[in-house]
Design a protein around this motif. Structure first.
Motif, PDB file in Angstrom:
ATOM      1  N   ASN A  26      23.413 -34.355  45.895  1.00 35.06           N
ATOM      2  CA  ASN A  26      24.277 -34.845  47.486  1.00 35.06           C
ATOM      3  C   ASN A  26      26.069 -34.158  47.075  1.00 35.06           C
ATOM      4  OD1 ASN A  26      26.832 -37.292  47.367  1.00 35.06           O
ATOM      5  ND2 ASN A  26      25.352 -36.702  48.753  1.00 35.06           N
ATOM      6  N   ALA A  27      26.415 -33.238  45.608  1.00 38.76           N
ATOM      7  CA  ALA A  27      27.282 -33.120  45.318  1.00 38.76           C
ATOM      8  C   ALA A  27      27.464 -31.671  45.636  1.00 38.76           C
ATOM      9  CB  ALA A  27      28.187 -33.499  43.855  1.00 38.76           C
ATOM     10  N   ALA A  28      26.681 -30.883  45.776  1.00 40.53           N
ATOM     11  CA  ALA A  28      26.913 -29.836  46.177  1.00 40.53           C
ATOM     12  C   ALA A  28      26.667 -30.169  47.569  1.00 40.53           C
ATOM     13  CB  ALA A  28      25.453 -29.268  45.505  1.00 40.53           C
ATOM     14  N   THR A  29      25.843 -30.760  48.275  1.00 45.11           N
ATOM     15  CA  THR A  29      26.402 -31.072  49.633  1.00 45.11           C
ATOM     16  C   THR A  29      27.740 -31.311  50.175  1.00 45.11           C
ATOM     17  OG1 THR A  29      23.764 -31.408  50.423  1.00 45.11           O
ATOM     18  CG2 THR A  29      24.905 -32.254  51.918  1.00 45.11           C
ATOM     19  N   VAL A  30      27.976 -32.412  49.654  1.00 49.47           N
ATOM     20  CA  VAL A  30      30.040 -33.217  50.081  1.00 49.47           C
ATOM     21  C   VAL A  30      30.682 -31.956  49.621  1.00 49.47           C
ATOM     22  CG1 VAL A  30      30.980 -34.232  48.941  1.00 49.47           C
ATOM     23  CG2 VAL A  30      29.006 -35.174  49.157  1.00 49.47           C
ATOM     24  N   GLU A  31      30.215 -31.001  48.779  1.00 51.47           N
ATOM     25  CA  GLU A  31      31.212 -28.999  48.842  1.00 51.47           C
ATOM     26  C   GLU A  31      30.992 -28.449  49.421  1.00 51.47           C
ATOM     27  OE1 GLU A  31      32.265 -26.021  45.242  1.00 51.47           O
ATOM     28  OE2 GLU A  31      31.106 -27.746  44.817  1.00 51.47           O
ATOM     29  N   ALA A  32      29.801 -28.004  50.388  1.00 56.38           N
ATOM     30  CA  ALA A  32      29.291 -27.760  51.159  1.00 56.38           C
ATOM     31  C   ALA A  32      30.143 -28.075  52.312  1.00 56.38           C
ATOM     32  CB  ALA A  32      27.907 -27.455  51.167  1.00 56.38           C
ATOM     33  N   LEU A  33      30.212 -29.247  52.841  1.00 55.36           N
ATOM     34  CA  LEU A  33      30.168 -30.200  53.988  1.00 55.36           C
ATOM     35  C   LEU A  33      32.230 -29.793  54.246  1.00 55.36           C
ATOM     36  CD1 LEU A  33      27.343 -32.180  54.737  1.00 55.36           C
ATOM     37  CD2 LEU A  33      28.488 -30.369  55.602  1.00 55.36           C
ATOM     38  N   GLY A  34      32.692 -30.108  53.176  1.00 57.32           N
ATOM     39  CA  GLY A  34      34.319 -30.162  52.939  1.00 57.32           C
ATOM     40  C   GLY A  34      35.068 -28.625  52.991  1.00 57.32           C
ATOM     41  N   ASP A  35      33.952 -27.718  53.215  1.00 56.61           N
ATOM     42  CA  ASP A  35      33.829 -26.042  53.953  1.00 56.61           C
ATOM     43  C   ASP A  35      34.798 -26.313  55.582  1.00 56.61           C
ATOM     44  OD1 ASP A  35      34.046 -23.551  54.742  1.00 56.61           O
ATOM     45  OD2 ASP A  35      33.428 -22.945  53.392  1.00 56.61           O
ATOM     46  N   PRO A  36      35.972 -26.029  55.857  1.00 55.37           N
ATOM     47  CA  PRO A  36      35.713 -26.259  56.810  1.00 55.37           C
ATOM     48  C   PRO A  36      34.881 -25.270  58.153  1.00 55.37           C
ATOM     49  CG  PRO A  36      37.941 -26.271  55.964  1.00 55.37           C
ATOM     50  CD  PRO A  36      37.378 -26.186  55.250  1.00 55.37           C
ATOM     51  N   ALA A  37      34.992 -24.205  57.694  1.00 52.72           N
ATOM     52  CA  ALA A  37      34.023 -23.646  58.581  1.00 52.72           C
ATOM     53  C   ALA A  37      33.093 -23.872  58.611  1.00 52.72           C
ATOM     54  CB  ALA A  37      33.814 -21.935  57.299  1.00 52.72           C
ATOM     55  N   VAL A  38      31.798 -24.292  57.194  1.00 53.56           N
ATOM     56  CA  VAL A  38      30.506 -25.225  57.513  1.00 53.56           C
ATOM     57  C   VAL A  38      30.837 -26.240  58.856  1.00 53.56           C
ATOM     58  CG1 VAL A  38      29.052 -25.971  56.576  1.00 53.56           C
ATOM     59  CG2 VAL A  38      30.368 -23.915  55.478  1.00 53.56           C
ATOM     60  N   ARG A  39      32.210 -26.498  58.284  1.00 48.10           N
ATOM     61  CA  ARG A  39      32.077 -27.939  59.328  1.00 48.10           C
ATOM     62  C   ARG A  39      32.158 -27.426  60.587  1.00 48.10           C
ATOM     63  NH1 ARG A  39      33.155 -32.861  57.269  1.00 48.10           N
ATOM     64  NH2 ARG A  39      33.740 -33.489  58.652  1.00 48.10           N
ATOM     65  N   LYS A  40      32.832 -26.582  60.870  1.00 50.51           N
ATOM     66  CA  LYS A  40      32.569 -26.181  62.295  1.00 50.51           C
ATOM     67  C   LYS A  40      31.525 -25.498  62.695  1.00 50.51           C
ATOM     68  CE  LYS A  40      35.509 -25.156  66.366  1.00 50.51           C
ATOM     69  NZ  LYS A  40      35.346 -25.797  67.146  1.00 50.51           N
ATOM     70  N   GLN A  41      31.069 -24.811  61.895  1.00 52.48           N
ATOM     71  CA  GLN A  41      29.617 -24.960  62.696  1.00 52.48           C
ATOM     72  C   GLN A  41      28.638 -25.533  62.791  1.00 52.48           C
ATOM     73  OE1 GLN A  41      29.062 -21.196  63.347  1.00 52.48           O
ATOM     74  NE2 GLN A  41      26.881 -22.240  64.176  1.00 52.48           N
ATOM     75  N   LEU A  42      28.371 -26.359  62.240  1.00 49.96           N
ATOM     76  CA  LEU A  42      27.416 -27.719  62.522  1.00 49.96           C
ATOM     77  C   LEU A  42      27.856 -28.723  63.244  1.00 49.96           C
ATOM     78  CD1 LEU A  42      26.797 -28.600  58.639  1.00 49.96           C
ATOM     79  CD2 LEU A  42      25.554 -27.423  59.909  1.00 49.96           C
ATOM     80  N   GLU A  43      29.852 -28.290  63.692  1.00 51.84           N
ATOM     81  CA  GLU A  43      29.809 -29.439  64.854  1.00 51.84           C
ATOM     82  C   GLU A  43      29.339 -28.685  66.354  1.00 51.84           C
ATOM     83  OE1 GLU A  43      33.767 -30.013  63.877  1.00 51.84           O
ATOM     84  OE2 GLU A  43      33.057 -31.895  62.348  1.00 51.84           O
ATOM     85  N   ASN A  44      28.865 -27.208  65.873  1.00 55.20           N
ATOM     86  CA  ASN A  44      29.030 -26.433  67.227  1.00 55.20           C
ATOM     87  C   ASN A  44      27.890 -26.409  67.644  1.00 55.20           C
ATOM     88  OD1 ASN A  44      31.624 -25.559  67.345  1.00 55.20           O
ATOM     89  ND2 ASN A  44      31.433 -23.506  66.704  1.00 55.20           N
ATOM     90  N   LEU A  45      27.084 -26.624  66.239  1.00 53.13           N
ATOM     91  CA  LEU A  45      25.390 -27.196  67.045  1.00 53.13           C
ATOM     92  C   LEU A  45      24.947 -28.629  67.635  1.00 53.13           C
ATOM     93  CD1 LEU A  45      23.885 -25.213  63.253  1.00 53.13           C
ATOM     94  CD2 LEU A  45      23.769 -24.371  66.288  1.00 53.13           C
ATOM     95  N   GLY A  46      25.915 -29.409  67.074  1.00 54.18           N
ATOM     96  CA  GLY A  46      25.840 -30.867  68.193  1.00 54.18           C
ATOM     97  C   GLY A  46      25.714 -31.780  66.752  1.00 54.18           C
ATOM     98  N   LEU A  47      25.809 -31.236  65.308  1.00 51.65           N
ATOM     99  CA  LEU A  47      25.910 -32.363  64.201  1.00 51.65           C
ATOM    100  C   LEU A  47      27.418 -32.833  64.664  1.00 51.65           C
ATOM    101  CD1 LEU A  47      24.044 -30.332  61.801  1.00 51.65           C
ATOM    102  CD2 LEU A  47      23.600 -32.435  63.326  1.00 51.65           C
ATOM    103  N   GLN A  48      26.855 -34.070  64.590  1.00 47.48           N
ATOM    104  CA  GLN A  48      28.454 -35.756  64.188  1.00 47.48           C
ATOM    105  C   GLN A  48      28.358 -35.584  62.643  1.00 47.48           C
ATOM    106  OE1 GLN A  48      27.491 -38.826  65.379  1.00 47.48           O
ATOM    107  NE2 GLN A  48      30.085 -39.538  65.848  1.00 47.48           N
ATOM    108  N   MET A  49      29.660 -34.627  62.436  1.00 47.75           N
ATOM    109  CA  MET A  49      30.401 -34.799  60.837  1.00 47.75           C
ATOM    110  C   MET A  49      30.067 -36.182  60.231  1.00 47.75           C
ATOM    111  SD  MET A  49      28.996 -31.989  60.229  1.00 47.75           S
ATOM    112  CE  MET A  49      29.237 -32.159  58.252  1.00 47.75           C
ATOM    113  N   PRO A  50      29.504 -36.964  59.929  1.00 45.29           N
ATOM    114  CA  PRO A  50      30.404 -38.015  58.686  1.00 45.29           C
ATOM    115  C   PRO A  50      30.509 -38.308  57.687  1.00 45.29           C
ATOM    116  CG  PRO A  50      28.143 -37.839  57.393  1.00 45.29           C
ATOM    117  CD  PRO A  50      28.701 -36.957  58.727  1.00 45.29           C
TER     118      PRO A  50
END
Length: 83
Positions: A26-50
């Motif tokens: 969970n800590a590694a996931t939260v850290e990765a999802l804190g990266d703006p580039a990762v978040r943007k890519q996932l949002e571009n794929l249609g994921l809603q970032m909580p």
């Protein structure tokens, strides 16, 4: 698709996974999802970032239980079967 619920990121592990391992994942996931580039890519794929507080394992479990309670009656009424 308008009106259709969007999903966010989630990791599922075996039921008997040790809590300390879940915490590290969970800590590694939260850290990765804190990266703006990762978040943007996932949002571009249609994921809603909580928000960050919704990324805890307990929050995911609560969301899963609520989704099952919401959708199970419709699945049962439609007589959906796994093939």
């Amino acid at each position: 698709m308008p009106g259709f619920p969007r999903c966010g990121p989630a990791l599922w592990v075996p039921k008997d996974m040790p809590k300390d391992v879940i915490g590290k994942l969970n800590a590694a996931t939260v850290e990765a999802l804190g990266d703006p580039a990762v978040r943007k890519q996932l949002e571009n794929l249609g994921l809603q970032m909580p928000p960050k507080d919704k990324l805890a394992p307990e929050a995911l479990g609560a969301w899963q239980k609520a989704e099952i309670a919401k959708w199970w009656p419709m699945i049962k009424a439609a007589n959906v079967k796994v093939e």
